[in-house]
Design a protein around this motif. Structure first.
Motif, PDB file in Angstrom:
ATOM      1  N   LEU A  59       7.135   8.072   7.097  1.00 38.21           N
ATOM      2  CA  LEU A  59       5.864   7.979   7.815  1.00 38.21           C
ATOM      3  C   LEU A  59       4.681   8.048   6.856  1.00 38.21           C
ATOM      4  CD1 LEU A  59       6.645  10.184  10.943  1.00 38.21           C
ATOM      5  CD2 LEU A  59       6.570   7.696  10.805  1.00 38.21           C
ATOM      6  N   LEU A  60       4.768   8.912   5.873  1.00 36.62           N
ATOM      7  CA  LEU A  60       3.705   9.021   4.876  1.00 36.62           C
ATOM      8  C   LEU A  60       3.566   7.717   4.092  1.00 36.62           C
ATOM      9  CD1 LEU A  60       1.617  10.821   3.448  1.00 36.62           C
ATOM     10  CD2 LEU A  60       3.439  11.505   1.891  1.00 36.62           C
ATOM     11  N   THR A  99       4.433   4.644   5.062  1.00 37.40           N
ATOM     12  CA  THR A  99       3.880   3.564   5.883  1.00 37.40           C
ATOM     13  C   THR A  99       2.385   3.778   6.137  1.00 37.40           C
ATOM     14  OG1 THR A  99       4.597   4.653   7.932  1.00 37.40           O
ATOM     15  CG2 THR A  99       6.059   2.962   7.008  1.00 37.40           C
ATOM     16  N   CYS A 100       1.953   5.027   6.274  1.00 34.89           N
ATOM     17  CA  CYS A 100       0.518   5.306   6.411  1.00 34.89           C
ATOM     18  C   CYS A 100      -0.226   4.904   5.143  1.00 34.89           C
ATOM     19  CB  CYS A 100       0.276   6.785   6.713  1.00 34.89           C
ATOM     20  SG  CYS A 100       0.723   7.283   8.377  1.00 34.89           S
ATOM     21  N   LEU A 101       0.313   5.282   4.001  1.00 36.39           N
ATOM     22  CA  LEU A 101      -0.300   4.923   2.731  1.00 36.39           C
ATOM     23  C   LEU A 101      -0.322   3.408   2.541  1.00 36.39           C
ATOM     24  CD1 LEU A 101      -1.523   5.797   0.027  1.00 36.39           C
ATOM     25  CD2 LEU A 101       0.815   5.969  -0.867  1.00 36.39           C
ATOM     26  N   GLY A 121      -0.323   1.115   4.902  1.00 40.52           N
ATOM     27  CA  GLY A 121      -1.319   0.563   5.817  1.00 40.52           C
ATOM     28  C   GLY A 121      -2.731   0.774   5.308  1.00 40.52           C
ATOM     29  N   TYR A 122      -2.981   1.951   4.745  1.00 43.67           N
ATOM     30  CA  TYR A 122      -4.307   2.240   4.189  1.00 43.67           C
ATOM     31  C   TYR A 122      -4.611   1.299   3.021  1.00 43.67           C
ATOM     32  CZ  TYR A 122      -8.170   4.648   1.955  1.00 43.67           C
ATOM     33  OH  TYR A 122      -9.385   4.937   1.388  1.00 43.67           O
ATOM     34  N   LEU A 171     -12.007   3.727   9.217  1.00 40.50           N
ATOM     35  CA  LEU A 171     -10.762   4.458   9.481  1.00 40.50           C
ATOM     36  C   LEU A 171     -11.056   5.710  10.305  1.00 40.50           C
ATOM     37  CD1 LEU A 171      -7.729   4.833   9.098  1.00 40.50           C
ATOM     38  CD2 LEU A 171      -8.228   5.972   6.918  1.00 40.50           C
ATOM     39  N   ARG A 172     -12.149   6.393   9.991  1.00 45.14           N
ATOM     40  CA  ARG A 172     -12.524   7.575  10.789  1.00 45.14           C
ATOM     41  C   ARG A 172     -12.781   7.182  12.238  1.00 45.14           C
ATOM     42  NH1 ARG A 172     -15.116   8.905   5.976  1.00 45.14           N
ATOM     43  NH2 ARG A 172     -17.066   7.904   6.630  1.00 45.14           N
ATOM     44  N   VAL A 213      -9.445   6.501  13.893  1.00 46.50           N
ATOM     45  CA  VAL A 213      -8.731   7.749  14.217  1.00 46.50           C
ATOM     46  C   VAL A 213      -9.334   8.378  15.468  1.00 46.50           C
ATOM     47  CG1 VAL A 213      -8.275  10.111  13.435  1.00 46.50           C
ATOM     48  CG2 VAL A 213      -7.904   8.195  11.878  1.00 46.50           C
ATOM     49  N   THR A 221      -8.199   6.428  18.428  1.00 39.65           N
ATOM     50  CA  THR A 221      -6.787   6.708  18.691  1.00 39.65           C
ATOM     51  C   THR A 221      -6.624   8.027  19.427  1.00 39.65           C
ATOM     52  OG1 THR A 221      -6.108   5.460  16.743  1.00 39.65           O
ATOM     53  CG2 THR A 221      -4.534   7.057  17.604  1.00 39.65           C
TER      54      THR A 221
END
Length: 100
Positions: free
Chosen positions: A10-11, A13-15, A17-18, A32-33, A36, A39
């Protein structure tokens, strides 16, 4: 051990995507803020829809019990399906509201 592997995946895939958003698409950290925040708002709407859906299904089952005279188990409620549909309802409502 499987939790560590899941957390690492998960970390990563988050990285990924970022990095994709920043480098390939030129997205800003401020965006991104905002994403979030949107979301988290959508998750909150999903929780509200989940409560409404679960309450309505429970009410309908109790009415069916009283009306038919037969026992209808509350365990027949499929929580995963209600949760998934509630999240879809929240997404749809959020997108509809944002588009006017």
């Amino acid at each position: 051990m499987h939790r560590v592997v899941l957390a690492a995946a998960l970390l990563l895939t988050c990285l990924g995507g970022y990095l994709l958003g920043r480098r390939r698409h030129g997205l800003s950290p401020g965006g991104l803020r905002d994403a979030v925040a949107a979301t988290l708002e959508t998750i909150g709407l999903g929780v509200l829809f989940l409560g409404a859906n679960a309450g309505l299904v429970l009410l309908l089952l109790l009415v069916l019990r009283a009306w038919s005279g037969r026992f209808v188990s509350v365990y027949e409620i499929d929580g995963a399906t209600i949760a998934a549909v509630s999240l879809l309802q929240a997404l749809l409502y959020r997108w509809w509201r944002d588009r006017g």
